[in-house]
Design a protein around this motif. Structure first.
Motif, PDB file in Angstrom:
ATOM      1  N   SER A  63       0.716  -0.865   0.218  1.00  0.00           N
ATOM      2  CA  SER A  63       0.276  -0.062  -0.224  1.00  0.00           C
ATOM      3  C   SER A  63       1.217   1.272  -0.482  1.00  0.00           C
ATOM      4  N   ALA A  66       2.590   1.697  -3.330  1.00  0.00           N
ATOM      5  CA  ALA A  66       1.395   1.996  -4.516  1.00  0.00           C
ATOM      6  C   ALA A  66       0.736   3.518  -4.555  1.00  0.00           C
ATOM      7  N   SER A  67       1.352   3.761  -3.200  1.00  0.00           N
ATOM      8  CA  SER A  67       1.256   5.557  -3.333  1.00  0.00           C
ATOM      9  C   SER A  67       2.042   6.335  -3.622  1.00  0.00           C
ATOM     10  N   ARG A  68       3.357   5.735  -3.386  1.00  0.00           N
ATOM     11  CA  ARG A  68       4.393   6.617  -3.911  1.00  0.00           C
ATOM     12  C   ARG A  68       4.607   6.560  -5.897  1.00  0.00           C
ATOM     13  N   ALA A  69       3.842   5.675  -6.361  1.00  0.00           N
ATOM     14  CA  ALA A  69       3.296   5.572  -7.170  1.00  0.00           C
ATOM     15  C   ALA A  69       2.906   5.964  -8.227  1.00  0.00           C
ATOM     16  N   ARG A  70       1.208   6.264  -7.388  1.00  0.00           N
ATOM     17  CA  ARG A  70       0.524   7.425  -8.034  1.00  0.00           C
ATOM     18  C   ARG A  70       1.235   8.652  -7.597  1.00  0.00           C
ATOM     19  N   ALA A  71       1.667   9.249  -6.993  1.00  0.00           N
ATOM     20  CA  ALA A  71       2.100   9.857  -7.001  1.00  0.00           C
ATOM     21  C   ALA A  71       3.412  10.117  -7.798  1.00  0.00           C
ATOM     22  N   SER A  72       4.052   9.241  -8.543  1.00  0.00           N
ATOM     23  CA  SER A  72       4.996   9.484  -9.363  1.00  0.00           C
ATOM     24  C   SER A  72       4.418   9.443 -11.171  1.00  0.00           C
ATOM     25  N   GLY A  73       2.604   9.371 -10.678  1.00  0.00           N
ATOM     26  CA  GLY A  73       1.515   9.136 -11.714  1.00  0.00           C
ATOM     27  C   GLY A  73       1.861   7.859 -12.774  1.00  0.00           C
ATOM     28  N   GLY A  75       0.997   3.704 -13.732  1.00  0.00           N
ATOM     29  CA  GLY A  75      -0.474   2.887 -13.554  1.00  0.00           C
ATOM     30  C   GLY A  75       0.193   2.011 -12.515  1.00  0.00           C
ATOM     31  N   ARG A  76      -1.381   1.244 -12.442  1.00  0.00           N
ATOM     32  CA  ARG A  76      -0.947   0.311 -11.709  1.00  0.00           C
ATOM     33  C   ARG A  76      -0.797  -0.924 -12.455  1.00  0.00           C
ATOM     34  N   TRP A  79       3.063  -0.582 -12.299  1.00  0.00           N
ATOM     35  CA  TRP A  79       3.964  -0.650 -10.772  1.00  0.00           C
ATOM     36  C   TRP A  79       3.946  -2.185 -10.321  1.00  0.00           C
TER      37      TRP A  79
END
Length: 277
Positions: A63, A66-73, A75-76, A79
């Motif tokens: 989790s 995933a938060s860091r990935a969303r911040a970087s733009g 996609g799931r 990631w």
């Protein structure tokens, strides 16, 4: 002064960034994820309470990633693929001698049978735990947002168990992939994404290219596995039953496909992964 453009390697589109080595992807989830997956896929049975505890820790670690990935733009799907490439070298793969020792001296087809049964049991147990937790979240709407993290953890662990099964079936059938741990991990992960055995007569099948086609196949395979686990959302214990059954059937199908491939491969042929970017 003008900055010279970086030369692209063969097979790369002009202006694109070259593929990164495993461990340098954008969505590094941290060392804990690799350690937890290694424990969840190691030899020997885990007690249900311990498996549930480790899956819970893994969900929390993922989790955060995933938060860091969303911040970087990111996609799931991208990631998930990056996370799996980071942890793949930590999956414990046993050699033929160790496999036979751990499976009461079995060899050949009997050993392969036992490996598939053990992997089915492991993915079924993970699916049952993930499905039961998803069912509990279904019954408690305020907590629903925590369920996907648990199912992502289940997806990663099931994929790791199946990569381990695929790799160890290659040992049983004498198709050995040479190279260091990272090279072998990438080769087996790419084979899992295609759901096929590695062909020792086709060196390109164990390339470390990690180009667009290979990464897309891995991303799609992981997303299909996640999609299967999302179907376990349901009330009461329906999620646990569905999660366990779906994983067991999928692992059985993979084992049958890989064994069918490897039975027709020339045995004892070493396969060396090559860098082909």
């Amino acid at each position: 002064m003008a900055v010279p453009e970086k030369d692209n390697q063969p097979g790369e589109e002009p202006g694109t960034e070259p593929a990164k080595e495993p461990g340098k992807e954008i969505a590094d989830p941290g060392q804990e994820v690799g350690e937890l997956v290694s424990r969840l896929t190691g030899p020997g049975d885990l007690e249900p309470a311990e498996r549930r505890r480790l899956l819970g820790r893994l969900a929390r670690s993922l989790s955060a990633g995933a938060s860091r990935a969303r911040a970087s733009g990111a996609g799931r799907g991208r990631w998930l693929a990056d996370v799996f490439l980071n942890i793949a070298p930590r999956i414990p793969i046993r050699d033929l001698h160790t496999l036979s020792e751990h499976h009461h001296g079995l060899t050949g087809e009997e050993l392969a049978d036992d490996l598939v049964r053990t992997a089915q049991k492991a993915t079924m147990a993970v699916g049952a735990i993930g499905g039961a937790l998803a069912a509990a979240e279904f019954a408690a709407p305020p907590l629903l947002l925590s369920a996907p993290a648990q199912l992502v953890a289940e997806t990663i662990v099931v994929a790791a168990i199946e990569v381990k099964l695929l790799a160890e079936l290659h040992e049983v059938y004498g198709v050995r992939v040479q190279g260091n741990g990272a090279q072998r991990a990438v080769a087996f992960t790419a084979a899992w994404a295609r759901q096929r055995g590695i062909d020792p007569l086709a060196p390109a099948s164990v390339s470390l290219a990690l180009g667009a086609a290979t990464k897309t196949a891995l991303r799609n395979r992981l997303m299909r596995t996640l999609g299967r686990h999302l179907t376990t959302f349901g009330p009461f214990l329906t999620g646990a039953v569905a999660g366990g059954a779906l994983n067991r059937l999928a692992t059985k199908k993979l084992g049958e496909a890989i064994r069918a491939d490897l039975r027709v491969k020339p045995q004892g042929v070493p396969v060396r992964p090559r860098l082909d970017r």
